[in-house]
Motif scaffolding. Sequence first.
Motif, PDB file in Angstrom:
ATOM      1  N   GLU A  34      91.863  66.205  37.391  1.00  0.00           N
ATOM      2  CA  GLU A  34      93.005  65.734  36.605  1.00  0.00           C
ATOM      3  C   GLU A  34      92.777  65.968  35.118  1.00  0.00           C
ATOM      4  N   THR A  35      91.573  65.679  34.650  1.00  0.00           N
ATOM      5  CA  THR A  35      91.253  65.879  33.234  1.00  0.00           C
ATOM      6  C   THR A  35      91.306  67.354  32.876  1.00  0.00           C
ATOM      7  N   PRO A  60      94.977  73.209  22.517  1.00  0.00           N
ATOM      8  CA  PRO A  60      93.801  72.348  22.295  1.00  0.00           C
ATOM      9  C   PRO A  60      94.214  70.889  22.227  1.00  0.00           C
ATOM     10  N   VAL A  61      93.380  70.039  22.796  1.00  0.00           N
ATOM     11  CA  VAL A  61      93.728  68.636  22.921  1.00  0.00           C
ATOM     12  C   VAL A  61      92.494  67.785  22.670  1.00  0.00           C
ATOM     13  N   SER A  62      92.703  66.586  22.140  1.00  0.00           N
ATOM     14  CA  SER A  62      91.595  65.674  21.841  1.00  0.00           C
ATOM     15  C   SER A  62      91.303  64.778  23.037  1.00  0.00           C
ATOM     16  N   ARG A  63      90.178  64.123  22.990  1.00  0.00           N
ATOM     17  CA  ARG A  63      89.815  63.190  24.058  1.00  0.00           C
ATOM     18  C   ARG A  63      90.806  62.037  24.135  1.00  0.00           C
ATOM     19  N   ALA A  64      91.201  61.565  22.999  1.00  0.00           N
ATOM     20  CA  ALA A  64      92.124  60.426  22.998  1.00  0.00           C
ATOM     21  C   ALA A  64      93.435  60.773  23.670  1.00  0.00           C
ATOM     22  N   ARG A  65      93.937  61.979  23.421  1.00  0.00           N
ATOM     23  CA  ARG A  65      95.203  62.368  24.042  1.00  0.00           C
ATOM     24  C   ARG A  65      95.037  62.549  25.543  1.00  0.00           C
ATOM     25  N   VAL A  66      93.926  63.102  25.968  1.00  0.00           N
ATOM     26  CA  VAL A  66      93.680  63.245  27.408  1.00  0.00           C
ATOM     27  C   VAL A  66      93.603  61.866  28.060  1.00  0.00           C
ATOM     28  N   SER A  67      92.929  60.951  27.428  1.00  0.00           N
ATOM     29  CA  SER A  67      92.817  59.587  27.968  1.00  0.00           C
ATOM     30  C   SER A  67      94.185  58.922  28.016  1.00  0.00           C
ATOM     31  N   ALA A  68      95.043  59.174  27.012  1.00  0.00           N
ATOM     32  CA  ALA A  68      96.377  58.588  27.011  1.00  0.00           C
ATOM     33  C   ALA A  68      97.216  59.132  28.156  1.00  0.00           C
ATOM     34  N   VAL A  69      97.088  60.413  28.440  1.00  0.00           N
ATOM     35  CA  VAL A  69      97.855  61.009  29.536  1.00  0.00           C
ATOM     36  C   VAL A  69      97.404  60.455  30.881  1.00  0.00           C
ATOM     37  N   ARG A  70      96.093  60.317  31.064  1.00  0.00           N
ATOM     38  CA  ARG A  70      95.572  59.840  32.353  1.00  0.00           C
ATOM     39  C   ARG A  70      95.586  58.324  32.460  1.00  0.00           C
ATOM     40  N   GLY A  71      95.600  57.645  31.347  1.00  0.00           N
ATOM     41  CA  GLY A  71      95.624  56.186  31.385  1.00  0.00           C
ATOM     42  C   GLY A  71      94.255  55.557  31.509  1.00  0.00           C
ATOM     43  N   VAL A  72      93.202  56.348  31.435  1.00  0.00           N
ATOM     44  CA  VAL A  72      91.829  55.835  31.514  1.00  0.00           C
ATOM     45  C   VAL A  72      90.988  56.589  30.502  1.00  0.00           C
ATOM     46  N   ASN A  73      89.810  56.049  30.221  1.00  0.00           N
ATOM     47  CA  ASN A  73      88.888  56.725  29.309  1.00  0.00           C
ATOM     48  C   ASN A  73      88.309  57.966  29.983  1.00  0.00           C
ATOM     49  N   ASP A  82      86.028  60.197  28.352  1.00  0.00           N
ATOM     50  CA  ASP A  82      84.898  60.747  27.598  1.00  0.00           C
ATOM     51  C   ASP A  82      83.823  61.317  28.514  1.00  0.00           C
ATOM     52  N   GLY A  83      83.411  60.539  29.516  1.00  0.00           N
ATOM     53  CA  GLY A  83      82.367  60.996  30.429  1.00  0.00           C
ATOM     54  C   GLY A  83      82.788  62.204  31.241  1.00  0.00           C
ATOM     55  N   VAL A  84      84.051  62.237  31.661  1.00  0.00           N
ATOM     56  CA  VAL A  84      84.528  63.370  32.450  1.00  0.00           C
ATOM     57  C   VAL A  84      84.565  64.637  31.609  1.00  0.00           C
ATOM     58  N   ILE A  85      84.995  64.514  30.370  1.00  0.00           N
ATOM     59  CA  ILE A  85      85.040  65.688  29.491  1.00  0.00           C
ATOM     60  C   ILE A  85      83.632  66.212  29.237  1.00  0.00           C
ATOM     61  N   ARG A  86      82.660  65.330  29.061  1.00  0.00           N
ATOM     62  CA  ARG A  86      81.280  65.785  28.875  1.00  0.00           C
ATOM     63  C   ARG A  86      80.799  66.567  30.092  1.00  0.00           C
ATOM     64  N   THR A  87      81.177  66.116  31.281  1.00  0.00           N
ATOM     65  CA  THR A  87      80.798  66.838  32.493  1.00  0.00           C
ATOM     66  C   THR A  87      81.424  68.222  32.543  1.00  0.00           C
ATOM     67  N   LEU A  88      82.684  68.314  32.159  1.00  0.00           N
ATOM     68  CA  LEU A  88      83.367  69.608  32.151  1.00  0.00           C
ATOM     69  C   LEU A  88      82.742  70.558  31.134  1.00  0.00           C
ATOM     70  N   VAL A  89      82.299  70.015  30.003  1.00  0.00           N
ATOM     71  CA  VAL A  89      81.643  70.848  28.995  1.00  0.00           C
ATOM     72  C   VAL A  89      80.309  71.364  29.530  1.00  0.00           C
ATOM     73  N   LEU A  90      79.536  70.495  30.198  1.00  0.00           N
ATOM     74  CA  LEU A  90      78.237  70.904  30.732  1.00  0.00           C
ATOM     75  C   LEU A  90      78.384  71.970  31.805  1.00  0.00           C
ATOM     76  N   ARG A  91      79.470  71.940  32.546  1.00  0.00           N
ATOM     77  CA  ARG A  91      79.687  72.924  33.605  1.00  0.00           C
ATOM     78  C   ARG A  91      80.369  74.195  33.104  1.00  0.00           C
ATOM     79  N   GLY A  92      80.616  74.261  31.831  1.00  0.00           N
ATOM     80  CA  GLY A  92      81.144  75.487  31.254  1.00  0.00           C
ATOM     81  C   GLY A  92      82.620  75.709  31.445  1.00  0.00           C
ATOM     82  N   LEU A  93      83.363  74.702  31.872  1.00  0.00           N
ATOM     83  CA  LEU A  93      84.804  74.848  32.082  1.00  0.00           C
ATOM     84  C   LEU A  93      85.608  74.509  30.840  1.00  0.00           C
TER      85      LEU A  93
END
Length: 247
Positions: A156-157, A166-179, A181-192
């Motif tokens: 979903e993220t 390009p989108v910020s973490r805050a905007r992604v969290s607002a769209v999903r309704g939850v924080n 930050d941790g999911v975005i860090r995982t996506l960055v580590l996996r190169g996506l």
Amino acid sequence: MTSDFTVPEDQPEDQPEDQPEDQPEDQPEDQPEDQPEDQPEDQPEDQATSDADLPDQAELTDDDGPGLRACLEAILLVADEPVAEVLIAQVIERPRGEVAAGLRALAAEYAADGRGFDLREIAGGWRFYTREDCAPLVERFVRDGQEVRLTQAALETLAVIAYRQPVSRARVSAVRGVNCDGVIRTLVLRGLVEDSGTDPETSAILYRTTGYFLERLGMASLDELPDLAPFLPENIEDIEDIERTRA
């Protein structure tokens, strides 16, 4: 007269012949043969066996720490690039010649045993490598066993970032309704997902998808993404306004 002198002639002939012949032949032959032969032969054998035990005692001194083989294998196991003999010798505090001999002995042993890996001297150092005939298995493991599997939250993220980048973490969290930050860090580590700069208004870090993301989806560009409008909430604009207010 003649019969009287026959007795003294027999006695001196019998006595001197028996006594001197028995005594000198028996005594000197038994004593010198037993004593010199037993003593000099037993003593050097005992000393030789005690000298042979000395190397074993020297090997026992390694009980206080790992031996040379264990030290070499431990260092090479965590090395991500070839390690020079000089560096290994400095780390384990042993002569370089001893280290070099130990490395070559290990390499020969692994090759003789038919292990799934080899110890090779490459680019001035030593490192573990998988054997060439095991390459298909390793490739299958890397391709299938280590395939990236994303959770529902990560999917979903990733979808929000792909369509709103390009989108910020805050905007992604607002769209999903939850924080997120941790999911975005995982996506960055996996190169996506990767950093694409900052928002000029809020100075928030912006994120976008990577070329690896397109490769995994089999697309040439983001234009091939399906239309997302039917899946967006009706109050998407209100959510964006709330996000701007929080920022």
